[in-house]
Design a protein around this motif. Sequence first.
Motif: not given
Length: 123
Positions: A12-16, A18-23, A57-64
């Motif tokens: 998940f992290r290496d494919s982008g 999710v953000r590294p901090e989430v992983a 990740t959705r929350l950090l990206d501002g997605e509903p």
Amino acid sequence: MDDQLALRIRLFRDSGQVRPEVAEFVATELGALAAEGRTVTEATAGMLTSHLMMALTRLLDGEPVEQADPDGQLAAELAGHPEAVERAYAIAARAAGSLGAPLPDSEIAFLGLHLAVLGRPSP
């Protein structure tokens, strides 16, 4: 955490996706569960891992994030698992504090369901 679950996080992290901090956050939370004596493997925690990483990740990206459980089914399922609900709220509080990603109640309920399953004794 077993090698397969660690691989899931790494992919998940290496494919982008999710953000590294989430992983890192999710890996730390899984490590804490394992340290408590829970069986944290791909088989027992794979869905928990994916769900939590993608929700954060959705929350950090501002997605509903949709609110779920209009009929109260999740709440009914969780009624018998107060420890899972308590743990879900604790994880959500740490996510809000360290990532700035406050999980809505619907996501906390889903997290609680995953934790309730993880809390079951292994067969």
